[in-house]
Design a protein around this motif. Structure first.
Motif, PDB file in Angstrom:
ATOM      1  N   THR A   1       0.821  -1.225   0.000  1.00 27.93           N
ATOM      2  CA  THR A   1       0.000   0.000   0.000  1.00 27.93           C
ATOM      3  C   THR A   1       0.844   1.260   0.000  1.00 27.93           C
ATOM      4  O   THR A   1       0.556   2.208  -0.724  1.00 27.93           O
ATOM      5  N   PHE A   2       1.893   1.286   0.825  1.00 27.52           N
ATOM      6  CA  PHE A   2       2.631   2.525   1.042  1.00 27.52           C
ATOM      7  C   PHE A   2       3.960   2.515   0.294  1.00 27.52           C
ATOM      8  O   PHE A   2       4.008   2.208  -0.882  1.00 27.52           O
ATOM      9  N   GLY A   3       5.063   2.869   0.958  1.00 25.76           N
ATOM     10  CA  GLY A   3       6.357   2.936   0.304  1.00 25.76           C
ATOM     11  C   GLY A   3       6.877   1.556  -0.068  1.00 25.76           C
ATOM     12  O   GLY A   3       6.388   0.526   0.410  1.00 25.76           O
ATOM     13  N   GLU A   4       7.885   1.535  -0.892  1.00 23.52           N
ATOM     14  CA  GLU A   4       8.425   0.271  -1.401  1.00 23.52           C
ATOM     15  C   GLU A   4       8.979  -0.620  -0.289  1.00 23.52           C
ATOM     16  O   GLU A   4       9.077  -1.832  -0.442  1.00 23.52           O
ATOM     17  N   GLU A   5       9.360  -0.011   0.835  1.00 20.69           N
ATOM     18  CA  GLU A   5       9.900  -0.790   1.946  1.00 20.69           C
ATOM     19  C   GLU A   5       8.815  -1.450   2.795  1.00 20.69           C
ATOM     20  O   GLU A   5       9.104  -2.319   3.618  1.00 20.69           O
ATOM     21  N   GLN A   6       7.558  -1.024   2.643  1.00 15.72           N
ATOM     22  CA  GLN A   6       6.487  -1.417   3.560  1.00 15.72           C
ATOM     23  C   GLN A   6       5.577  -2.467   2.918  1.00 15.72           C
ATOM     24  O   GLN A   6       4.642  -2.140   2.183  1.00 15.72           O
ATOM     25  N   ILE A   7       5.840  -3.727   3.215  1.00 16.54           N
ATOM     26  CA  ILE A   7       5.086  -4.833   2.630  1.00 16.54           C
ATOM     27  C   ILE A   7       3.879  -5.144   3.517  1.00 16.54           C
ATOM     28  O   ILE A   7       4.008  -5.356   4.721  1.00 16.54           O
ATOM     29  N   ASP A   8       2.698  -5.197   2.898  1.00 20.69           N
ATOM     30  CA  ASP A   8       1.471  -5.409   3.661  1.00 20.69           C
ATOM     31  C   ASP A   8       1.396  -6.814   4.259  1.00 20.69           C
ATOM     32  O   ASP A   8       1.902  -7.781   3.683  1.00 20.69           O
ATOM     33  N   LEU A   9       0.725  -6.903   5.410  1.00 16.62           N
ATOM     34  CA  LEU A   9       0.529  -8.158   6.123  1.00 16.62           C
ATOM     35  C   LEU A   9      -0.888  -8.681   5.900  1.00 16.62           C
ATOM     36  O   LEU A   9      -1.834  -7.894   5.784  1.00 16.62           O
ATOM     37  N   ASP A  10      -1.029  -9.986   5.870  1.00 13.97           N
ATOM     38  CA  ASP A  10      -2.355 -10.600   5.814  1.00 13.97           C
ATOM     39  C   ASP A  10      -2.789 -10.884   7.245  1.00 13.97           C
ATOM     40  O   ASP A  10      -2.408 -11.907   7.835  1.00 13.97           O
TER      41      ASP A  10
END
Length: 327
Positions: free
Chosen positions: A155-164
């Motif tokens: 959703t956000f910056g390239e470093e921030q991977i979303d969690l399920d």
């Protein structure tokens, strides 16, 4: 324990270079002026000034140690941030997923696009429907050690991977994180970006009801084991804050800054008086945050021409107010 006193919101290096200097400044200049401290993300992070945490069990060494934070907690109630929607791509969880791919114990922590959408999707209609924070699909391509490539939600910056957050492995991570925060004196957890945490096919994937309430209740029950309160954080129309308050959570009064500024600039107090009569009382009032002054939050409390008037007055003194209220 949360007292009905002002809470300072600060990065660990905003009032001095680290947590030790922060405590010195508080003790010397503020002393009894505040009751609590919201320490913006102080964990090791790979971006977004702390909001891409790679390890919740550690304090960034440049800021200090858990002992420094616990010492602050002896005098002030403390709030920590929990980015429940995402984690750093450099976290042990995502690195293990990249290395082991389908054999990783953490593969279900992340939202794999080919598994989320049916065949031949997502299409343009799907992507247009999603409430986004950037002008493209909120997906990121990942190259795995086995040579395969696939997309995950981002959703956000390239470093921030979303969690399920629906999967057991993520729920376990949430439980362990809350327990660890409690062991270091946390009294209040701000759930950052929580409204993005539920993704559901054929929705805009933002504040999805009733699922969002189930998530919040699960987190609340876990936090209650350690007498920790929750503050779900969301910058959006004030009606969402009213919903959150109706479920007996703390809220931020993000509408207050704009309504107060309108009153000061116009000399009219009717809007402010009306808002103070109906705004929820289980709240943290705010006149500013690290995100700036919310405009969309005050829409319909102030009429559009009143929002425009206030914004124009702010432009005159150099404020950077978004002209588009919301995506």
């Amino acid at each position: 324990m949360i007292d009905n006193k002002a809470m300072l919101i600060t990065y660990a290096d905003s009032l001095g270079k680290d947590l030790n200097e922060l405590k010195e400044v508080l003790d010397k200049y503020f002393n009894d002026a505040i009751g609590g401290v919201h320490l913006l993300p102080f964990f090791p992070s790979t971006g977004d000034r702390g909001f891409a945490p790679s390890d919740y069990t550690q304090v960034d060494q440049s800021f200090g140690t858990w002992e420094d934070i616990e010492e602050l907690g002896e005098k002030y109630y403390l709030m920590f941030d929990f980015m429940i929607n995402h984690i750093s791509r450099e976290s042990k969880f995502f690195k293990d997923f990249k290395e082991k791919h389908n054999e990783s114990d953490y593969k279900e922590m992340f939202i794999r696009i080919r598994e989320f959408f049916p065949d031949e999707r997502p299409n343009k209609k799907d992507i247009d429907l999603i409430y986004k924070r950037k002008d493209k699909a909120p997906f990121q391509e990942v190259a795995f050690a086995d040579g395969k490539i696939e997309e995950v939600w981002n959703t956000f910056g390239e470093e921030q991977i979303d969690l399920d957050v629906t999967k057991d492995v993520t729920k376990q991570f949430i439980r362990e994180t809350i327990k660890d925060m409690a062991s270091h004196g946390c009294d209040l957890i701000r759930l950052d970006a929580f409204a993005y945490a539920i993704k559901k096919l054929d929705t805009n994937c933002f504040f999805i009801e009733p699922d969002i309430w189930e998530l919040l209740e699960d987190v609340r029950q876990e936090a209650a084991k350690y007498e920790i309160e929750l503050l779900p954080e969301i910058h959006e129309h004030y009606s969402i804050q009213m919903k959150i308050a109706s479920h007996d959570y703390f809220i931020y009064d993000f509408a207050l800054p704009m309504v107060t500024l309108y009153s000061l600039y116009s000399g009219k107090t009717n809007r402010l008086a009306d808002w103070l009569k109906k705004s929820p009382m289980k709240q943290f009032t705010t006149l500013d945050t690290h995100d700036g002054i919310g405009v969309v939050d005050a829409k319909d409390i102030l009429l559009d021409d009143e929002l425009d008037f206030t914004s124009e007055e702010l432009y005159k003194v150099g404020a950077n107010v978004k002209r588009i209220y919301s995506s």
